[in-house]
Scaffold this active site. Structure first.
Site, mmCIF file in Angstrom:
data_model
loop_
_atom_site.group_PDB
_atom_site.id
_atom_site.type_symbol
_atom_site.label_atom_id
_atom_site.label_comp_id
_atom_site.label_asym_id
_atom_site.label_seq_id
_atom_site.Cartn_x
_atom_site.Cartn_y
_atom_site.Cartn_z
ATOM 1 N N GLY A 1 30.986 39.119 36.675
ATOM 2 C CA GLY A 1 31.487 39.646 37.932
ATOM 3 C C GLY A 1 32.046 41.057 37.802
ATOM 4 O O GLY A 1 31.824 41.913 38.667
ATOM 5 N N THR A 2 32.752 41.312 36.721
ATOM 6 C CA THR A 2 33.364 42.629 36.544
ATOM 7 C C THR A 2 32.296 43.712 36.481
ATOM 8 O O THR A 2 32.408 44.762 37.137
ATOM 9 C CB THR A 2 34.225 42.630 35.257
ATOM 10 O OG1 THR A 2 35.225 41.614 35.391
ATOM 11 C CG2 THR A 2 34.882 43.976 35.019
ATOM 12 N N SER B 1 29.284 35.531 39.400
ATOM 13 C CA SER B 1 29.554 35.308 37.984
ATOM 14 C C SER B 1 29.290 33.847 37.639
ATOM 15 O O SER B 1 29.754 32.945 38.348
ATOM 16 C CB SER B 1 31.023 35.652 37.714
ATOM 17 O OG SER B 1 31.347 35.376 36.385
ATOM 18 N N ALA B 2 28.562 33.613 36.531
ATOM 19 C CA ALA B 2 28.141 32.243 36.188
ATOM 20 C C ALA B 2 29.313 31.318 35.897
ATOM 21 O O ALA B 2 29.283 30.143 36.268
ATOM 22 C CB ALA B 2 27.209 32.290 34.976
ATOM 23 N N HIS B 3 30.366 31.848 35.230
ATOM 24 C CA HIS B 3 31.397 30.918 34.753
ATOM 25 C C HIS B 3 32.287 30.366 35.857
ATOM 26 O O HIS B 3 33.129 29.505 35.617
ATOM 27 C CB HIS B 3 32.213 31.535 33.608
ATOM 28 C CG HIS B 3 33.217 32.568 33.991
ATOM 29 N ND1 HIS B 3 34.555 32.287 34.083
ATOM 30 C CD2 HIS B 3 33.095 33.885 34.286
ATOM 31 C CE1 HIS B 3 35.214 33.401 34.408
ATOM 32 N NE2 HIS B 3 34.355 34.380 34.534
ATOM 33 N N CYS C 1 50.794 38.713 33.850
ATOM 34 C CA CYS C 1 51.695 39.151 32.794
ATOM 35 C C CYS C 1 51.150 40.434 32.187
ATOM 36 O O CYS C 1 50.051 40.447 31.671
ATOM 37 C CB CYS C 1 51.778 38.081 31.736
ATOM 38 S SG CYS C 1 53.245 38.221 30.757
ATOM 39 N N THR D 1 18.981 44.246 25.976
ATOM 40 C CA THR D 1 18.204 43.021 25.819
ATOM 41 C C THR D 1 18.825 41.909 26.651
ATOM 42 O O THR D 1 20.046 41.701 26.602
ATOM 43 C CB THR D 1 18.179 42.608 24.322
ATOM 44 O OG1 THR D 1 17.640 43.702 23.588
ATOM 45 C CG2 THR D 1 17.359 41.357 24.094
ATOM 46 N N ASN E 1 40.408 35.042 45.263
ATOM 47 C CA ASN E 1 40.582 34.167 44.107
ATOM 48 C C ASN E 1 41.935 33.471 44.073
ATOM 49 O O ASN E 1 42.057 32.394 43.528
ATOM 50 C CB ASN E 1 40.360 34.945 42.800
ATOM 51 C CG ASN E 1 41.001 36.305 42.819
ATOM 52 O OD1 ASN E 1 40.756 37.105 43.721
ATOM 53 N ND2 ASN E 1 41.829 36.590 41.842
ATOM 54 N N GLN F 1 34.024 34.277 43.785
ATOM 55 C CA GLN F 1 34.670 32.978 44.034
ATOM 56 C C GLN F 1 33.957 32.159 45.102
ATOM 57 O O GLN F 1 34.268 30.980 45.279
ATOM 58 C CB GLN F 1 36.135 33.182 44.448
ATOM 59 C CG GLN F 1 37.025 33.696 43.333
ATOM 60 C CD GLN F 1 37.257 32.670 42.217
ATOM 61 O OE1 GLN F 1 36.959 31.483 42.347
ATOM 62 N NE2 GLN F 1 37.789 33.144 41.096
HETATM 63 N N1 PLP Z 1 35.983 38.944 41.130
HETATM 64 C C1 PLP Z 1 36.695 37.839 41.400
HETATM 65 C C2 PLP Z 1 37.073 37.534 42.816
HETATM 66 C C3 PLP Z 1 37.094 36.985 40.375
HETATM 67 O O1 PLP Z 1 37.822 35.897 40.659
HETATM 68 C C4 PLP Z 1 36.724 37.310 39.046
HETATM 69 C C5 PLP Z 1 37.175 36.468 37.908
HETATM 70 O O2 PLP Z 1 38.303 36.026 37.855
HETATM 71 C C6 PLP Z 1 35.957 38.469 38.820
HETATM 72 C C7 PLP Z 1 35.614 39.261 39.890
HETATM 73 C C8 PLP Z 1 35.536 38.870 37.445
HETATM 74 O O3 PLP Z 1 34.432 38.089 37.014
HETATM 75 P P1 PLP Z 1 34.079 38.007 35.453
HETATM 76 O O4 PLP Z 1 35.129 37.150 34.830
HETATM 77 O O5 PLP Z 1 32.725 37.357 35.417
HETATM 78 O O6 PLP Z 1 34.039 39.386 34.927
#
Ligand code: PLP
Length: 394
Positions: free
Chosen positions: A71-72, A201-203, A327, A239, A153, A181
């Site tokens: 996602g980032t 984002s997959a996770h 934190c 890759t 989130n 999210q």
């Molecule tokens: N954007 C949102 C709204 C998120 O909740 C998160 C992860 O917490 C991210 C972006 C970042 O995703 P990633 O952990 O895959 O970089």
């Protein structure tokens, strides 16, 4: 000890089917998707299958899906790439975001400001919802990008993307949404939303960490973030992370198949958790709107309870949840999202997010409901602040 995981907005466990789908690409099907031999073609086929699976979840064309590291990266690629590629009459550029964006958007926007690009951060009210009228008012002749998240989130609140998408279209401004999210939890249709760019984002949907995707509508101008080989149609060199991409594809397929049944199941569990806490624990309140909201998320403020202490005490009893406080460098800063909806620092610091997922069961919620009142009462009983604020308490 019994373990109950209620922090699925932080990350989700990999689904067993996803793990199975990834395994071959870590072992026998190890090829490089760019190689033309048999091994490479096996990897390439897996990447293309995953592209179809992700596209199907978003109602997008497979050709419009770019794989990233998460996602980032998708957020950075959208914001930096769209702004760099944009041209304006006088060369100045302006970007609109909201005050409740994830740091992946907020800090990227800050980096633009340091380069002299104007950024407007649209405020939200106590409900944690962006008003499309505020977005429209913020549009300037040199606005090149609007970036508004789909689901928040921390609060789970779902933003009015369709309306914002319509406005962006009318004003011919590129529209990005961080849907990290939302994807897999609520239906996402890139056509209905009118987005040009959408991050996932997959996770967050029971896939592996370190892999994600960006939807890029055909014709969207986007400068690359990285330079190197010709992967992902020159949009993203490097890759391909074949096991991760195969896992993301499977996670997307599973999410699409399960969404209709999972969303009401999770909403019922979440509502039971929230309603019961609000009814039985004194001095607490929900943060943000009840609806529209992700079915899996609730954020509750327990007055006179210190969030960090709550999370640690819950963890000692086997329940994982999270505070809105981030934190950093030894100090606990109140969450920018909770501050944005008008909470005081103390209120933000006493706020807890519970986020449910596919593995959450009825028994998990029963257990959490047993533990929460006990932890709250114990923390308040040792809080001098609580004793002075609520004098009837000895
Ligand atoms: N954007 C949102 C709204 C998120 O909740 C998160 C992860 O917490 C991210 C972006 C970042 O995703 P990633 O952990 O895959 O970089």
């Amino acid at each position: 000890m019994r373990r109950v995981y209620l922090d699925n907005n932080a990350t989700t466990p990999v689904a067993p089917e996803v793990f199975e789908a990834m395994k071959p690409f870590l072992v026998e099907d190890f090829g490089n998707a760019s190689s033309i031999h048999w091994h490479g073609q096996r990897a390439k086929a897996a990447v293309e299958t995953a592209r179809e699976q992700v596209a199907a979840l978003l109602h997008a064309r497979a050709n419009d899906i770019v794989f990233t590291s998460g996602g980032t990266e998708s957020d950075n690629m959208s914001i930096l790439g769209a702004v760099e590629a944009a041209e304006t009459k006088d060369g100045t550029k302006h970007v609109i975001i909201s005050s409740i964006e994830h740091h992946a958007v907020l800090h990227t926007a800050k980096s633009l400001e340091r380069r002299g690009i104007a950024v407007t951060s649209v405020k939200v009210g106590p409900q944690g919802l962006v008003d499309p009228a505020d977005v429209e008012r913020a549009i300037r002749p040199n606005t090149v990008l609007i970036s508004i998240m789909y689901a928040n989130n921390e609060l789970g609140t779902i933003q009015p993307l369709e309306e914002i998408g319509r406005l962006a279209g009318e004003h011919k401004v590129t529209f990005h949404s961080d849907a990290v999210q939302a994807v897999g939890k609520i239906p996402v249709d890139v056509e209905k939303l009118g987005v040009d760019l959408l991050s996932l984002s997959a996770h967050k949907l029971h896939g592996p960490k370190g892999v994600g995707a960006l939807y890029v509508r055909k014709g969207t101008h986007l400068a690359p973030l990285f330079f190197g080989g010709h992967s992902e149609r020159d949009r993203r060199p490097g890759t391909e992370n074949t096991p991760g991409i195969a896992g993301l594809g499977k996670a997307a397929e599973l999410a699409a198949a399960k969404l209709a049944a999972e969303a009401p199941r999770l909403a019922a569990l979440r509502d039971r958790l929230e309603d019961s806490i609000l009814a039985h624990v004194p001095l607490c309140a929900r943060n943000g709107a009840k609806e529209p909201r992700l079915p899996s998320t609730t954020n509750i403020r327990f007055d006179h309870v210190e969030g960090e202490g709550f999370v640690i005490s819950m963890d000692l009893k086997g329940v994982a949840c999270s505070t809105g406080a981030a934190c950093s460098s030894g100090s606990v800063d109140p969450s920018h999202v909770l501050s944005a909806i008008g909470l005081s620092s103390a209120q933000a610091r006493s706020s807890i997010r519970f986020s449910l997922g596919r593995m959450t069961t009825d028994e998990d919620i029963d257990y959490a409901l047993e533990v929460v009142p006990v932890v709250v009462e114990r923390l308040r009983s040792v809080s001098p602040h609580y004793k002075s604020a609520v004098p009837s308490v000895k």
